[in-house]
Design a protein around this motif. Structure first.
Motif, PDB file in Angstrom:
ATOM      1  N   TYR A 135      -5.378  -1.341  -3.911  1.00  0.00           N
ATOM      2  CA  TYR A 135      -6.007  -1.917  -2.717  1.00  0.00           C
ATOM      3  C   TYR A 135      -5.024  -2.877  -2.047  1.00  0.00           C
ATOM      4  O   TYR A 135      -4.276  -3.588  -2.714  1.00  0.00           O
ATOM      5  CB  TYR A 135      -7.251  -2.731  -3.062  1.00  0.00           C
ATOM      6  CG  TYR A 135      -8.262  -2.108  -3.974  1.00  0.00           C
ATOM      7  CD1 TYR A 135      -9.389  -1.462  -3.466  1.00  0.00           C
ATOM      8  CD2 TYR A 135      -8.127  -2.213  -5.355  1.00  0.00           C
ATOM      9  CE1 TYR A 135     -10.354  -0.930  -4.315  1.00  0.00           C
ATOM     10  CE2 TYR A 135      -9.075  -1.683  -6.210  1.00  0.00           C
ATOM     11  CZ  TYR A 135     -10.186  -1.038  -5.679  1.00  0.00           C
ATOM     12  OH  TYR A 135     -11.142  -0.505  -6.528  1.00  0.00           O
ATOM     13  N   THR A 137      -5.446  -6.183  -0.021  1.00  0.00           N
ATOM     14  CA  THR A 137      -6.503  -7.161   0.207  1.00  0.00           C
ATOM     15  C   THR A 137      -6.141  -8.055   1.387  1.00  0.00           C
ATOM     16  O   THR A 137      -4.997  -8.506   1.518  1.00  0.00           O
ATOM     17  CB  THR A 137      -6.716  -8.023  -1.055  1.00  0.00           C
ATOM     18  OG1 THR A 137      -7.002  -7.162  -2.163  1.00  0.00           O
ATOM     19  CG2 THR A 137      -7.859  -9.000  -0.861  1.00  0.00           C
ATOM     20  N   ARG A 207     -10.797  -5.015   1.889  1.00  0.00           N
ATOM     21  CA  ARG A 207      -9.890  -4.303   0.975  1.00  0.00           C
ATOM     22  C   ARG A 207      -9.727  -2.865   1.470  1.00  0.00           C
ATOM     23  O   ARG A 207     -10.715  -2.179   1.731  1.00  0.00           O
ATOM     24  CB  ARG A 207     -10.406  -4.313  -0.463  1.00  0.00           C
ATOM     25  CG  ARG A 207     -10.694  -5.707  -1.000  1.00  0.00           C
ATOM     26  CD  ARG A 207     -10.788  -5.703  -2.520  1.00  0.00           C
ATOM     27  NE  ARG A 207      -9.472  -5.695  -3.137  1.00  0.00           N
ATOM     28  CZ  ARG A 207      -9.239  -5.438  -4.434  1.00  0.00           C
ATOM     29  NH1 ARG A 207     -10.263  -5.116  -5.224  1.00  0.00           N
ATOM     30  NH2 ARG A 207      -8.024  -5.463  -4.920  1.00  0.00           N
ATOM     31  N   ALA A 209      -7.931   0.902   0.683  1.00  0.00           N
ATOM     32  CA  ALA A 209      -7.354   1.702  -0.387  1.00  0.00           C
ATOM     33  C   ALA A 209      -7.262   3.152   0.048  1.00  0.00           C
ATOM     34  O   ALA A 209      -8.200   3.694   0.645  1.00  0.00           O
ATOM     35  CB  ALA A 209      -8.191   1.594  -1.663  1.00  0.00           C
ATOM     36  N   SER A 226     -13.867  -2.625  -6.594  1.00  0.00           N
ATOM     37  CA  SER A 226     -13.512  -3.120  -5.265  1.00  0.00           C
ATOM     38  C   SER A 226     -13.849  -4.591  -5.051  1.00  0.00           C
ATOM     39  O   SER A 226     -13.248  -5.244  -4.198  1.00  0.00           O
ATOM     40  CB  SER A 226     -14.223  -2.284  -4.196  1.00  0.00           C
ATOM     41  OG  SER A 226     -15.634  -2.403  -4.318  1.00  0.00           O
ATOM     42  N   TYR A 229     -10.684  -8.915  -6.962  1.00  0.00           N
ATOM     43  CA  TYR A 229      -9.333  -8.691  -6.457  1.00  0.00           C
ATOM     44  C   TYR A 229      -8.351  -9.724  -7.026  1.00  0.00           C
ATOM     45  O   TYR A 229      -8.683 -10.891  -7.229  1.00  0.00           O
ATOM     46  CB  TYR A 229      -9.302  -8.714  -4.929  1.00  0.00           C
ATOM     47  CG  TYR A 229      -9.806  -9.985  -4.285  1.00  0.00           C
ATOM     48  CD1 TYR A 229      -8.927 -10.995  -3.931  1.00  0.00           C
ATOM     49  CD2 TYR A 229     -11.165 -10.167  -4.011  1.00  0.00           C
ATOM     50  CE1 TYR A 229      -9.375 -12.160  -3.330  1.00  0.00           C
ATOM     51  CE2 TYR A 229     -11.625 -11.325  -3.406  1.00  0.00           C
ATOM     52  CZ  TYR A 229     -10.728 -12.316  -3.066  1.00  0.00           C
ATOM     53  OH  TYR A 229     -11.182 -13.469  -2.474  1.00  0.00           O
TER      54      TYR A 229
END
Length: 671
Positions: A135, A137, A207, A209, A226, A229
């Motif tokens: 991810y 962020t 986030r 991805a 998810s 983080y």
């Protein structure tokens, strides 16, 4: 393992460089020297700060007010493998795009061993980028209209949750991305099919991805992790041959999902983590697999650092080595040295130090006093600042040692003055110092502070802001090997050519620890040596039939020339890819006892030598031949010995004595 210790802090005379860039442009004012000079995000603090860097699994490129993300495609042929950057996604503030008025630069507000945080004040965004995160962020710090654009066409934008906290969007390059938000976000695709914007202002966490496979299991895994983080990550050398990754996390709870490269997977203790073998992303470094856990423990096999060979010299071989030793020692003459380049000077003194240790190993102590005299006469001027034409200086701007020649010329000493190749140059000096301190402890005590200063330039473990030197200048805690190129912007990120000199640097530091009775330094040096060797064998040594790299590249190469964070190149900085003997030699020199471990795979060594031999011609330098024959000696003692005896020249860091010592301490195929 605690931080390195020394008796009295020492710095060389103050540098006044005319070529070093100002480090303050992109670093937050809260960050003070020493700052990194070989970091994984180095491009972001040089020149315009807007060149890409590889933060596995994405290439990331910042600008003043936006951040672009690429899940890179890879191209390969017989000469090179590289990852292409295309801005698959660019995130910024739609408000800022409308105003078009901000000239504020992005800022590095914090960094750790495994992370860097990039702030973009003009867009109200902060990006805690952690290596290996699937991810990206984004912290949106103030209510902001979000813009997500792409160079591709956006085919579909699909809300995947009634709360409007999860969307997918599919691009016309076949990529699908998922966006998660900490609170409802109202995303729409406008008339421009290459942009998504938020209808209302948003603040909170986003986030992004890549959905790497249409299989729903990937979506389920990305969903599950998810909300938690990572914001930073530290690497801890907890005990010899162990490295622990410890991440700081935020969010609504749960475990962290990160990605491990193949060497991680080989070394990872399964205790406390879960490896998701079927959750994978592509990478130039091999498939990245998911690992769930707030900390990882990596364990390398112990490496035994020794002054001498592990098998010793057979009695019947002693006379030949002694004969060469007498000639090589007789040729030592400190008054005739005209060399000013710090790299070649280091090789010169390390070559002499090898002679002393070989003399010990064959019990021919008569020549050692002359070697010691030569070493003192050649090393002391560098430690005392009296060597004509060059010398060490301390640069407080970046926190490190540079040279007089390098302080006024970016090409001087191969760029040492802009922090290129520090572990290479200084590793040779450390080797010679370690040997001299072993033989003459009183001399070692006299120059201990200078010796430790040289070591700490590239091997300081401290994270204190008042340290003289940056933390592990060259070593990459995520890749587990070093980078050589310093304060130079490269499209393909950091790079390293000579792995063997990197191994030799940490090995030499461990030897210095042995000479000074410093168990902590021995442990740190040995541990970094072990990781550097494993990474070399993983990414530089190309084995026939291997599946790490594309078949076309693997078929034509047995060793990488220059390895970049974003590229694999068969060519060298100083020679073409066709010079296979140079490619082999630069990955072996200098020949040391630790070379036994670096080239312990006899089958690979034979394959490498047989791949290289056809490149030998009448024009091939004798020095390069010597390294080729040295490796041939691993499996063919007699054949290699015959060739070495016919050599009429040697690399400036090598000698006939050293090659004979190597051949006569191999088991090879004759045991």
């Amino acid at each position: 393992m605690p931080n390195n210790k020394k008796d009295t802090p020492f710095t060389f005379p103050q540098a006044h460089s005319t070529v070093l860039p100002d480090p303050s442009t992109f670093f937050s004012q809260n960050l003070v020297s020493p700052l990194p000079t070989n970091s994984f995000f180095q491009n972001w603090v040089l020149n315009n700060g807007d060149n890409q860097e590889y933060i596995h699994p994405y290439l990331i490129k910042p600008s003043n007010s936006s951040l672009s993300i690429s899940y890179p495609s890879r191209s390969a042929n017989s000469a090179v493998i590289y990852q292409a950057f295309n801005p698959d996604l660019t995130i910024t503030s739609a408000d800022n795009k409308i105003k078009q008025s901000s000239n504020k630069k992005h800022t590095i507000s914090s960094y750790t061993d495994l992370s860097v945080t990039v702030d973009m004040p003009s867009s109200n965004m902060s990006f805690p980028l952690v290596r290996g995160s699937p991810y990206v962020t984004v912290r949106v710090t103030e209510p902001t209209h979000i813009s997500i654009s792409t160079i591709h066409a956006i085919l579909f934008v699909t809300p995947l949750d009634p709360s409007l906290t999860k969307y997918s969007f599919t691009l016309n390059n076949s990529q699908t991305w998922i966006i998660y938000a900490s609170s409802p976000i109202f995303l729409t695709r406008g008339r421009d099919t290459s942009e998504i914007t938020s209808e209302r202002s948003f603040s909170g966490i986003i986030r992004l991805a890549l959905w790497p496979d249409s299989d729903t299991k990937y979506e389920a895994i990305l969903d599950k992790y998810s909300s938690c983080y990572p914001v930073s990550g530290d690497a801890v050398l907890r005990e010899p041959f162990f490295m622990e990754y410890k991440w700081e996390k935020e969010g609504s709870g749960g475990d962290l999902l990160l990605l491990a490269h193949p060497l991680h997977v080989n070394l990872l203790s399964k205790h406390g983590v879960t490896v998701l073998d079927d959750f994978k992303y592509n990478s130039i470094d091999g498939e990245l697999v998911g690992v769930v856990g707030d900390s990882w423990l990596l364990e390398a096999d112990p490496v035994s650092v020794t002054w001498h060979s592990t098998k010793g010299v057979k009695e019947e071989s002693r006379d030949e080595i002694v004969s060469a030793l007498l000639k090589d020692v007789d040729g030592l003459n400190s008054s005739g040295i005209t060399q000013t380049n710090s790299y070649f000077y280091g090789k010169l003194i390390a070559r002499a130090a090898r002679l002393a240790l070989i003399a010990e190993e064959v019990f021919f102590y008569e020549v050692i006093p002359k070697v010691v005299k030569f070493l003192k006469e050649t090393i002391e001027p560098w430690l005392e600042g009296t060597y004509n034409g060059n010398g060490f200086l301390y640069d407080g701007k970046w926190g490190g040692i540079i040279t007089k020649l390098g302080s006024t010329d970016t090409g001087g000493d191969f760029g040492f003055g802009i922090y290129n190749d520090h572990h290479f140059h200084l590793g040779y000096f450390l080797y010679a110092i370690a040997v001299l301190a072993k033989i003459d402890p009183a001399w070692g005590r006299k120059y201990k502070a200078q010796a430790y200063s040289i070591m700490e330039d590239f091997m300081n473990l401290s994270t204190r802001s008042n340290s003289n030197y940056t933390r592990l200048r060259c070593f990459d805690f995520y890749k587990l090997h070093s980078w050589a190129a310093g304060l130079t912007e490269f499209n393909d990120g950091r790079n390293q050519e000579s792995t063997s000199e990197a191994v030799g640097a940490y090995y030499s530091a461990a030897l210095m620890g042995m000479a000074y009775g410093d168990a902590n330094l021995v442990a740190i040096g040995s541990t970094l040596t072990a990781f550097e060797i494993l990474a070399t064998q993983m990414w530089w040594h190309v084995k026939e039939g291997g599946n790490l790299y594309e078949e076309e590249f693997t078929r034509e190469n047995r060793v990488v020339g220059v390895l970049w964070s974003n590229k694999r190149d068969s060519g060298l900085w100083f020679a073409s890819a066709e010079r296979r003997e140079c490619r082999l030699g630069i990955q072996l020199l200098p020949v040391l006892p630790i070379s036994e471990i670096l080239f312990s795979d006899v089958e690979y060594v034979k394959d490498l030598v047989e791949w290289t031999l056809p490149a030998i011609s009448d024009g091939t330098g004798e020095g390069w031949k010597g390294f080729l024959y040295a490796l041939q000696g691993v499996y063919d003692n007699e054949g290699a010995l015959e060739k070495i005896r016919r050599l009429n020249g040697f690399d400036d860091g090598n000698s006939l004595t050293n090659l004979l010592w190597w051949i006569h301490t191999r088991g090879g195929g004759d045991e």
